[in-house]
Design a protein around this motif. Structure first.
Motif, PDB file in Angstrom:
ATOM      1  N   LEU A 290       0.829  -1.201   0.000  1.00 23.07           N
ATOM      2  CA  LEU A 290       0.000   0.000   0.000  1.00 23.07           C
ATOM      3  C   LEU A 290       0.868   1.258   0.000  1.00 23.07           C
ATOM      4  O   LEU A 290       0.560   2.246  -0.673  1.00 23.07           O
ATOM      5  CB  LEU A 290      -0.944  -0.005   1.210  1.00 23.07           C
ATOM      6  N   GLN A 315      -6.984   4.145  -1.646  1.00 22.03           N
ATOM      7  CA  GLN A 315      -6.998   2.696  -1.792  1.00 22.03           C
ATOM      8  C   GLN A 315      -8.114   2.032  -0.987  1.00 22.03           C
ATOM      9  O   GLN A 315      -8.304   2.330   0.192  1.00 22.03           O
ATOM     10  CB  GLN A 315      -5.646   2.113  -1.351  1.00 22.03           C
ATOM     11  N   ALA A 317      -8.872  -1.565   0.248  1.00 24.78           N
ATOM     12  CA  ALA A 317      -8.234  -2.869   0.444  1.00 24.78           C
ATOM     13  C   ALA A 317      -9.295  -3.933   0.704  1.00 24.78           C
ATOM     14  O   ALA A 317     -10.224  -3.723   1.490  1.00 24.78           O
ATOM     15  CB  ALA A 317      -7.248  -2.810   1.603  1.00 24.78           C
ATOM     16  N   ALA A 343      -3.860  -3.832   6.296  1.00 22.56           N
ATOM     17  CA  ALA A 343      -4.469  -2.789   5.473  1.00 22.56           C
ATOM     18  C   ALA A 343      -4.636  -1.497   6.264  1.00 22.56           C
ATOM     19  O   ALA A 343      -4.411  -0.397   5.737  1.00 22.56           O
ATOM     20  CB  ALA A 343      -5.809  -3.262   4.938  1.00 22.56           C
ATOM     21  N   ALA A 348      -4.978   2.162   4.215  1.00 22.28           N
ATOM     22  CA  ALA A 348      -6.104   2.066   3.282  1.00 22.28           C
ATOM     23  C   ALA A 348      -7.215   3.022   3.702  1.00 22.28           C
ATOM     24  O   ALA A 348      -7.497   3.181   4.890  1.00 22.28           O
ATOM     25  CB  ALA A 348      -6.632   0.636   3.250  1.00 22.28           C
TER      26      ALA A 348
END
Length: 630
Positions: A290, A315, A317, A343, A348
């Motif tokens: 990430l 993002q 995830a 994550a 995220a």
């Protein structure tokens, strides 16, 4: 103040816990590593410190080397800060609140009444956004309004995706929110358009026309995106972290170019793109992935001339579908916890946890609750999001982030040189890149260097079927990417022996339990991977062992004991078992342990089982010998 308190205060500045210990250095560490690895090695084959360290280096399936130790020399020159280019440490800056990421609940169940109720339950009990998959084997586009009838659209984000008709899915969502009487700036949608990914799945040619028009339709909506670069499709098709990142970057670059060609600015193009990425059980790799995506995407933004503040990748995830297992499904809860932790720590903006019974079918209330609460407990009770980029500064994580970003950038370069991601998908370039990665992973799964708990390691041979899920509708045939879960090869072995009373291997345990215990445990677990029963005989004479073998009716036997006992008993017992009808006699361990009789083992002992063996090949051969059809 007492005398003790006065002494404590006066001496507090001088007391050092490590003052009596010598300061360790890398030479000391290398020597200690060599000492451990040299145990049992002959004098003429002892490893030096450097050789020992080299032995401890591991490599991922896509070629990233992981050192056994990292030092200050591996630290980045500039650690950076969250929320600032290159955004390695985070696109979104956490303010200390517990709800720093979107808890995004996935809905795929076409039962409108069930899903409508599940939507309300999700929102009442912690979910902050919703994700609907609209496909023939999931939700129909005309069901979306009914399923969202009880939701207050001005308070949540709604995302749609489709593997078959993304335009229809996006239109269904927009029709719903546009008909809503709330102000436009209170509505938040993610249209989930990824024409390159959809074409890759279906074996068609990507069509990028009209992307800008979708972007214009959501202009003015709160935190809304038209495009989602779905990197999870590549992960599910076998990609490692490097190619998942590289293909995501190449896809994103293609969309930016298309949007700019259709009249949008680079800033506007970046504003309308989200990334959907996979969170796996390798927590450090997920954290670094990430971070690496943000780093590389910021570099892409710099190349396109995007305003610095807009270069950060957002993002979503999703816990790995490829890592979900059907057997011992409750271990999936642990996998989801590790993946969600990674994550969250990786920064995220949204996270979706796949329910533990995903491989069994459409999840019910219980598994949906566990998936939702996994996130809530980690966020609100473990407090992992109250700190920005807690992994930042770790020499290991920083090094892995850099290596992943560099390797993914190299993949982007190859795709770009070949004409871009849309052309690469048509030409089959991505899958040709993935073939060696998939082969290496299959090898590691088979030899259990990549173990799957509850499946290839510590299988629960007597487990009951999961009853919390219901069957999924039949999925359409995808003519492009083929998805496969890691555990499927082992599940096929288990299926072959299901309800087969003759599927068993006799364990001849020689000597006392202190002699055979460890190898009996290892061997039984190995055969249980395929669901094979393992009747056994503990000790006894050759005649008693043969008698026990005959009662099983199995043509396969495995000897289990120590080197000392093998030297005395293995060959006589193996010969007797062969004479009694055994087609295959295996030995848990090494033939060298037979001592002087090892030379006579040919034709009597047919093979060995031990650490590092190809267990898939062993079990397939065993099933063939047993006459079990696969």
């Amino acid at each position: 103040m007492t005398t003790t308190e006065q002494v404590a205060r006066e001496g507090a500045g001088e007391f050092k816990l490590a003052s009596d210990f010598a300061k360790p250095g890398m030479d000391t560490w290398r020597a200690a590593a060599a000492k451990v690895l040299n145990r049992g090695r002959p004098e003429d084959k002892l490893l030096t410190g450097d050789e020992a360290v080299a032995r401890l280096v591991t490599t991922t399936v896509d070629g990233i080397e992981i050192a056994p130790i990292y030092t200050l020399e591996d630290a980045p020159e500039d650690l950076g800060v969250p929320g600032v280019a290159p955004f390695t440490r985070g696109t979104t800056v956490h303010n200390g609140e517990a709800d720093a990421w979107d808890v995004r609940a996935l809905h795929e169940d076409p039962d409108a009444a069930f899903t409508r109720k599940a939507v309300l339950t999700d929102l009442e009990r912690g979910a902050t956004s919703l994700w609907f998959r609209l496909d023939p084997d999931a939700i129909a586009a005309d069901q979306l309004g009914e399923m969202l009838a009880d939701a207050m659209l001005e308070l949540i984000t709604v995302e749609v995706s489709s593997r078959t008709d993304q335009a229809a899915a996006a239109e269904a969502l927009l029709a719903l929110v546009e008909a809503n009487d709330k102000p436009k700036n209170q509505k938040s949608v993610v249209l989930g358009l990824d024409p390159i990914g959809c074409a890759a799945l279906n074996g068609t040619t990507p069509q990028l026309d009209g992307l800008a028009e979708w972007t214009k339709r959501i202009d003015g909506m709160r935190a809304s995106r038209a495009i989602v670069v779905d990197a999870t499709i590549w992960h599910n098709a076998g990609a490692g972290d490097v190619h998942e990142l590289g293909f995501a970057l190449a896809t994103g670059v293609e969309y930016v170019r298309a949007l700019m060609a259709q009249g949008l600015t680079a800033d506007q193009a970046f504003d309308t793109i989200d990334f959907r990425v996979t969170a796996t059980v390798d927590q450090f790799a997920t954290i670094a992935k990430l971070r690496a995506l943000r780093t590389a995407w910021s570099k892409v933004g710099e190349t396109f001339g995007v305003s610095e503040a807009k270069r950060g990748a957002r993002q979503h995830a999703v816990t790995s579908w490829r890592e979900v297992t059907r057997d011992d499904a409750y271990v999936n809860m642990l996998r989801a916890t590790i993946s969600t932790f990674a994550a969250g720590v990786g920064g995220a903006e949204a996270i979706t946890v796949l329910p533990f019974d995903t491989a069994w079918g459409l999840p019910g209330d219980f598994s949906r609750r566990i998936a939702r609460n996994t996130q809530i407990v980690l966020a609100e009770e473990s407090n992992i999001v109250r700190v920005n980029d807690p992994a930042g500064g770790s020499w290991y994580v920083e090094t892995l982030t850099r290596k992943l970003a560099e390797a993914a950038w190299a993949v982007l370069g190859r795709i770009d040189a070949a004409g871009g991601m849309a052309k690469a998908v048509v030409d089959g370039l991505p899958m040709s890149e993935l073939e060696p990665v998939i082969a290496e992973r299959a090898k590691r799964l088979a030899n259990r260097k990549k173990p799957i708990t509850g499946v290839s390691e510590f299988p629960n041979a007597g487990e009951a079927a999961v009853t919390t899920a219901k069957p999924r509708p039949e999925a359409p045939e995808y003519k492009g990417l083929q998805w496969k879960r890691d555990s499927e090869v082992f599940e096929a072995l288990r299926d072959a022996t299901k309800d087969n009373a003759d599927a068993k291997v006799f364990l001849a345990c020689l000597g006392a339990r202190r002699d055979f215990g460890a190898r009996e445990g290892f061997a039984s677990n190995a055969f249980h991977v395929a669901g094979l029963a393992t009747p056994e005989c503990e000790g006894g004479s050759v005649e008693e062992i043969v008698a026990a073998f005959k009662t099983t009716g199995s043509p396969v036997a495995c000897l289990c004991s120590s080197a000392k006992v093998y030297a005395e008993q293995a060959l006589p017992v193996a010969k007797a078992l062969k004479e009694a009808g055994a087609k295959t006699v295996l030995l848990a361990g090494n033939l060298k342990e037979l001592g002087d009789s090892a030379a006579e083992a040919e034709g009597v002992i047919d093979g060995t089982i031990g650490m590092g063996m190809d267990i898939v090949a062993l079990l397939n051969q065993t099933l063939d010998t047993l006459g079990v059809s696969k």
